[in-house]
Scaffold this active site. Structure first.
Site, mmCIF file in Angstrom:
data_model
loop_
_atom_site.group_PDB
_atom_site.id
_atom_site.type_symbol
_atom_site.label_atom_id
_atom_site.label_comp_id
_atom_site.label_asym_id
_atom_site.label_seq_id
_atom_site.Cartn_x
_atom_site.Cartn_y
_atom_site.Cartn_z
ATOM 1 N N CYS A 4 -9.317 27.820 -37.959
ATOM 2 C CA CYS A 4 -8.964 26.806 -38.962
ATOM 3 C C CYS A 4 -9.465 25.415 -38.584
ATOM 4 C CB CYS A 4 -7.454 26.779 -39.187
ATOM 5 S SG CYS A 4 -6.753 28.390 -39.522
ATOM 6 N N HIS A 49 -5.306 20.205 -41.767
ATOM 7 C CA HIS A 49 -5.393 21.626 -42.133
ATOM 8 C C HIS A 49 -4.100 22.066 -42.826
ATOM 9 C CE1 HIS A 49 -5.767 25.848 -42.116
ATOM 10 N NE2 HIS A 49 -4.942 26.055 -41.106
ATOM 11 N N ASN A 80 -3.034 28.866 -47.084
ATOM 12 C CA ASN A 80 -3.874 28.513 -45.930
ATOM 13 C C ASN A 80 -5.244 29.170 -46.097
ATOM 14 O OD1 ASN A 80 -5.125 28.374 -43.441
ATOM 15 N ND2 ASN A 80 -3.296 28.886 -42.254
#
Ligand code: UT7
Length: 339
Positions: free
Chosen positions: A113, A263, A293
């Site tokens: 990520c 993020h 996500n």
């Protein structure tokens, strides 16, 4: 010389899966998922879609926004943990062909990520070195294809999508100035490597009698596993630390930052980071209610949404900060123009 973001683009597949859809199949509820994560629904790649097709859509939109022709791109860096193939050919090469970027080198970058900020830094180095060339930086993921859809603690968290930016050098007018290396932090803590894993790699031995046996083939089914609590604690600690360190390097305070693109893993992580940095939550871009996500895609999708919503104005001080499997973390600072 500064490297500039000349244009942004993103793509989210039209198909969506809501919390209620998941609750119809698993022992969970919209109330539990939303209150623990801030997520209500996620986009899911459909028939004919994959990391490469989503990356190409985002890349095409970023080049159009930048007014850059495919042949002007000298490098494609594609951050992903869900490559079309496992792991070669790189998804970046497939995207290079789809977009007609025939003068571009292309490679995938895997930093989970945090991958987009890592990729940005690689591309920044390239454009600094070759000032007449442009780079296309993409974060793209098809995570819904590696989830264990019977595990309610992980399958609720992720979605698919892609975001992209085109980088060019100083001379292009009216673009965001990314400062020197001193304003980027790339880091890792491999001691937490087992906190988030995708199984099915070459580390694991095949079942007895199946490895290296001529004529025998055993398919490996990769699945994502995660220790949510451990990652949560790491994320809050690290995002706040990286943001503060970047501010220190810049000789500024968190209060002077106009926007933080963190993020998007869990709304509660972002709230906790905002509290630690003593910043109002309104300074953080939040979209995970509808995207969930999207790993390496989450920061460039957020950037593109902010640009297209007219929320980024020239001279705004922005931070991009990410964390992910590895464990990895990364942050960078940027002064944004109106696009
Ligand atoms: O981008 C990097 C990857 N992202 C992450 O790793 C995410 C970071 N972690 C998190 O976001 C949170 O830790 C989660 C959302 C994954 C979990 O939230 P939590 O508040 O830490 O819940 P928990 O793991 O402590 O679980 C609490 C309870 C457990 O039940 P018991 O053992 O207390 O009876 C779980 O079994 O909630 C249960 N639970 C659920 N219940 C309903 C876990 N998932 C669910 C669910 N629905 N989907």
């Amino acid at each position: 010389m500064g490297v500039k973001i000349l244009g942004t683009g993103s793509y989210l597949p039209p198909k969506t899966v809501t919390n209620d859809d998941i609750a119809a199949a698993l022992d969970t509820s919209d109330e539990w998922i939303y209150s623990h994560t801030g997520i209500r629904s996620r986009h899911v790649a459909g028939e004919g879609e994959s990391t490469s097709t989503m990356a190409a859509e985002a890349g095409r939109a970023a080049m159009a926004a930048a007014g850059v022709e495919p042949t002007e791109i000298g490098l494609i860096v594609l951050a992903t943990s869900t490559a079309d193939y496992n792991p070669f050919p790189s998804t970046a090469c497939i995207v290079q062909d789809m977009l007609g970027c025939r003068n571009a080198g292309a490679f995938d970058l895997q930093a989970a990520c945090a991958g987009f900020v890592y990729a940005l830094e690689q591309a920044r180095g390239f454009v600094n070195f070759y000032p007449d060339k442009k780079a296309l930086v993409i974060g793209a993921e098809c995570l819904t294809r590696v989830l264990d859809w019977t595990d309610r603690s992980s399958c609720i968290l992720f979605g698919d999508g892609a975001g992209a930016v085109v980088l060019g050098n100083d001379e292009a007018p009216g673009a965001a100035s990314m400062k020197t290396k001193a304003h980027t932090i790339l880091g890792a803590d491999g001691a937490g490597a087992h906190f988030i894993q995708r199984t099915g790699g070459c580390r694991e031995a095949l079942p007895a009698g199946a490895g290296g046996v001529p004529g025998k083939s055993v398919p490996r089914i990769p699945e994502l596993t995660l220790k949510g609590h451990d990652v949560f604690a790491f994320a809050v600690r690290t995002l706040a630390k990286v943001s503060s360190e970047l501010c220190e390097k810049l000789g500024t305070t968190p209060g002077e930052i106009d926007r933080v693109f963190a993020h998007q893993a869990n709304g509660r992580i972002i709230e906790a980071v905002a509290r630690r940095m003593k910043l109002p939550l309104s300074k953080f871009w939040l979209n995970l209610e509808t995207t969930a996500n999207t790993s390496a895609a989450s920061i460039p999708i957020s950037l593109d949404q902010a640009v297209r919503a007219g929320e980024l104005r020239e001279g705004m001080k922005i931070l991009m900060v990410g964390f992910g499997a590895g464990l990895t973390y990364a942050g960078t600072y940027c002064t944004w123009p109106e696009l």
